[in-house]
Write a protein that holds these residues in place. Structure first.
Motif, PDB file in Angstrom:
ATOM      1  N   ARG A 163      23.711  23.231   5.868  1.00 14.46           N
ATOM      2  CA  ARG A 163      24.264  21.923   6.199  1.00 14.46           C
ATOM      3  C   ARG A 163      23.707  21.446   7.540  1.00 14.46           C
ATOM      4  N   MET A 164      23.326  20.192   7.603  1.00 10.58           N
ATOM      5  CA  MET A 164      22.769  19.677   8.858  1.00 10.58           C
ATOM      6  C   MET A 164      23.813  19.747   9.963  1.00 10.58           C
ATOM      7  N   ALA A 165      23.368  20.045  11.183  1.00 12.61           N
ATOM      8  CA  ALA A 165      24.272  20.048  12.345  1.00 12.61           C
ATOM      9  C   ALA A 165      24.952  18.683  12.441  1.00 12.61           C
ATOM     10  N   GLU A 166      26.153  18.672  13.014  1.00 14.34           N
ATOM     11  CA  GLU A 166      26.874  17.405  13.147  1.00 14.34           C
ATOM     12  C   GLU A 166      26.157  16.515  14.167  1.00 14.34           C
ATOM     13  N   PRO A 167      26.264  15.207  14.004  1.00 11.92           N
ATOM     14  CA  PRO A 167      25.590  14.299  14.951  1.00 11.92           C
ATOM     15  C   PRO A 167      25.898  14.621  16.413  1.00 11.92           C
ATOM     16  N   GLU A 168      27.140  15.010  16.709  1.00 13.10           N
ATOM     17  CA  GLU A 168      27.489  15.309  18.111  1.00 13.10           C
ATOM     18  C   GLU A 168      26.707  16.514  18.619  1.00 13.10           C
ATOM     19  N   GLU A 169      26.515  17.517  17.730  1.00 10.53           N
ATOM     20  CA  GLU A 169      25.739  18.692  18.158  1.00 10.53           C
ATOM     21  C   GLU A 169      24.290  18.304  18.391  1.00 10.53           C
ATOM     22  N   ILE A 170      23.779  17.442  17.535  1.00  8.36           N
ATOM     23  CA  ILE A 170      22.381  17.022  17.672  1.00  8.36           C
ATOM     24  C   ILE A 170      22.196  16.274  18.994  1.00  8.36           C
ATOM     25  N   VAL A 171      23.151  15.392  19.294  1.00  7.11           N
ATOM     26  CA  VAL A 171      23.019  14.620  20.530  1.00  7.11           C
ATOM     27  C   VAL A 171      23.200  15.528  21.746  1.00  7.11           C
ATOM     28  N   ALA A 172      24.081  16.524  21.635  1.00  4.03           N
ATOM     29  CA  ALA A 172      24.225  17.485  22.745  1.00  4.03           C
ATOM     30  C   ALA A 172      22.910  18.224  22.971  1.00  4.03           C
ATOM     31  N   ALA A 173      22.222  18.585  21.886  1.00  2.00           N
ATOM     32  CA  ALA A 173      20.929  19.281  22.018  1.00  2.00           C
ATOM     33  C   ALA A 173      19.877  18.342  22.612  1.00  2.00           C
ATOM     34  N   VAL A 174      19.943  17.076  22.238  1.00  2.00           N
ATOM     35  CA  VAL A 174      19.018  16.081  22.827  1.00  2.00           C
ATOM     36  C   VAL A 174      19.239  16.014  24.332  1.00  2.00           C
ATOM     37  N   ARG A 175      20.517  15.994  24.721  1.00  2.00           N
ATOM     38  CA  ARG A 175      20.823  15.886  26.156  1.00  2.00           C
ATOM     39  C   ARG A 175      20.212  17.039  26.930  1.00  2.00           C
ATOM     40  N   GLU A 176      20.273  18.235  26.352  1.00  2.00           N
ATOM     41  CA  GLU A 176      19.689  19.393  27.039  1.00  2.00           C
ATOM     42  C   GLU A 176      18.180  19.239  27.180  1.00  2.00           C
ATOM     43  N   LEU A 177      17.541  18.756  26.119  1.00  2.00           N
ATOM     44  CA  LEU A 177      16.082  18.597  26.185  1.00  2.00           C
ATOM     45  C   LEU A 177      15.706  17.487  27.162  1.00  2.00           C
ATOM     46  N   VAL A 178      16.494  16.417  27.165  1.00  2.00           N
ATOM     47  CA  VAL A 178      16.196  15.297  28.075  1.00  2.00           C
ATOM     48  C   VAL A 178      16.325  15.758  29.527  1.00  2.00           C
ATOM     49  N   ALA A 179      17.302  16.641  29.773  1.00  2.00           N
ATOM     50  CA  ALA A 179      17.498  17.125  31.154  1.00  2.00           C
ATOM     51  C   ALA A 179      16.250  17.844  31.653  1.00  2.00           C
ATOM     52  N   ASP A 180      15.460  18.394  30.736  1.00  2.00           N
ATOM     53  CA  ASP A 180      14.248  19.131  31.125  1.00  2.00           C
ATOM     54  C   ASP A 180      12.995  18.259  31.161  1.00  2.00           C
ATOM     55  N   LEU A 181      13.129  16.992  30.775  1.00  2.00           N
ATOM     56  CA  LEU A 181      11.921  16.153  30.727  1.00  2.00           C
ATOM     57  C   LEU A 181      11.376  15.929  32.125  1.00  2.00           C
ATOM     58  N   PRO A 182      10.067  15.929  32.271  1.00  3.44           N
ATOM     59  CA  PRO A 182       9.517  15.572  33.584  1.00  3.44           C
ATOM     60  C   PRO A 182       9.774  14.091  33.848  1.00  3.44           C
TER      61      PRO A 182
END
Ligand code: CTP
Length: 417
Positions: A163-182
């Motif tokens: 089952r696909m991760a819930e939208p909130e989990e996906i956005v939480a994962a996006v936030r983590e990746l964005v925090a690492d963006l140069p």
């Protein structure tokens, strides 16, 4: 500050309908969002829906024909800071692992040099198939981040993984990746965020009250909720002070301050310092020990000297919310506490809210299903002066923390603050 630009790629699985919620949540979280869809995905969700949600042209084929509204497709890959593939079908994983570029999504994926997050969704047998697992492994080795899949009802009528991760989990994962963006150009790429300019203090974990140098009294708390709240507040743009009891956890990136404490008294002092320095939100997620041993021993107590039964004398620790916060409270501070109750949740937590001078209380009953300790999924009820404001679903704590902050923000506005 510039908003991070997220390219959401949708492939053809039944979970594609959830990608509408992903698009909306990304936008609500302050990101710029564009969408690219495979032809198969358009059978599940109309590009018009995505266009309405994002306000942007949706790329659906390589040739600018059919339903595609985007002309210069590779421009999408240049535009994006981050790509999210949700849902990522078994077919997509295979093509991405093999470097195949035969439609708009796989072409853009190959043309995109930045971070990629994939949210796989498929039938459980397809997910478990060695080919899929090998593709996933290969992509992970190349640096692709994954969120999910989780377990639950699948479209094929079984309960299993896929089952696909819930939208909130996906956005939480996006936030983590964005925090690492140069930083992009001369600006930080992370979005200003709805909590930008706010000073947030979060307490997390248990406190440990020493009995002697090797023994102590400790509450059961993993720190997962407090750390998730701190992480979500950082991602939302806040200046965050995390006051943590003893837990084995990595501090979220981007904190303004990390204060590590051991005892309830030390935590009380650290909270007083943070409030005096200026604080807009206090989120008291810590499980502070209510009692502490009187005169802890300086050397290890030997069991033979303690005898057959040991009567340990305890005294009350300061109640941080009740005794410490009111003395250091600035005018603009919003205080949020937690209440752990077994049975009669709303009534007991409402009383606690008033007794402990909290503006809002997040209540939970650990005996209820889906309200777990540690890193398990968790469920909370948000209560304000007028009663229950919100009941969450049972969600992983990082995703729950994002929702909690959004709800608190709304609740605070509701009070005219
Ligand atoms: N708390 C605090 N200081 C303490 C103990 C708890 O500030 N010494 C805070 C917790 O961080 C939490 C809230 O109070 O936000 C509620 O904690 P809980 O343990 O549920 O409350 P108690 O008052 O200890 O409740 P009980 O009487 O049920 O033990």
């Amino acid at each position: 500050m510039a908003r991070a630009r997220v390219l959401l790629m949708v492939t053809g699985g039944i979970a594609a309908y959830k990608s509408c919620f992903v698009a909306r949540l990304l936008q609500q979280s302050g990101y710029s969002v564009k969408v690219a869809m495979t032809e198969a995905a358009t059978h599940f969700v109309g590009p018009v829906t995505m266009r309405a949600l994002t306000g942007e042209a949706v790329a659906t084929d390589l040739w600018g024909e059919g339903q595609s509204e985007a002309l210069d497709h590779i421009e999408y890959a240049r535009w994006a800071d981050l790509v999210v593939v949700a849902p990522a079908t078994a077919n997509l994983l295979g093509k991405a692992a093999g470097g195949i570029a035969d439609d708009i999504v796989t072409t853009l994926l190959l043309a995109f040099p930045g971070p990629v997050l994939m949210a796989p969704a498929m039938n459980d047998s397809m997910w478990r198939h060695p080919a899929t697992q090998a593709n996933r492994q290969l992509l992970a080795e190349r640096g692709v981040a994954f969120v999910g899949p989780g377990s639950g009802w699948l479209a094929c009528g079984t309960i299993d993984t896929g089952r696909m991760a819930e939208p909130e989990e996906i956005v939480a994962a996006v936030r983590e990746l964005v925090a690492d963006l140069p930083a992009r150009d001369d600006e930080a790429a992370r979005p200003a965020g709805p909590w930008a300019g706010r000073r947030v203090t979060v307490t997390a974990g248990p406190t440990l009250e020493p009995i002697d140098p090797v023994r102590g009294l400790i509450n059961r708390s993993s720190g997962a909720m407090g750390y998730a709240l701190a992480q979500a507040a950082v991602a939302a743009g806040a200046e965050v002070t995390l006051i943590s009891g003893p837990v084995e956890r990595d501090a979220p990136r981007g904190l303004a301050r990390l204060v590590k404490v051991m005892t309830g008294r030390q935590m009380a002092e650290a909270v007083a310092v943070a409030l005096t320095a200026g604080c807009d939100w206090l989120l008291m997620a810590a499980a502070v020990a209510d009692f502490t041993p009187v005169n802890p021993a300086a050397t290890k107590l030997k069991k033979d000297e303690l005898g057959g039964a040991w009567h340990l004398e305890l005294e009350r620790n300061p109640d941080i919310l009740k005794d410490v916060v009111p003395r250091h409270r600035g005018r603009d501070l919003t205080v949020v506490g937690f209440a752990l109750e077994t049975g009669d949740l709303v009534a007991k937590a409402s009383v606690k809210r008033v007794e402990k001078a909290m503006d809002f209380v997040l209540a939970n009953d650990p005996t209820e299903e889906g309200a777990g300790f540690g890193d398990q999924a968790h469920r909370v009820t948000l209560i304000g002066p007028d009663g229950v404001l919100w009941q969450s679903d049972s969600l992983p704590k990082p995703a729950l923390a994002v929702q909690i902050l959004d709800r608190l923000e709304t609740a605070r506005h509701g009070r005219g603050a």
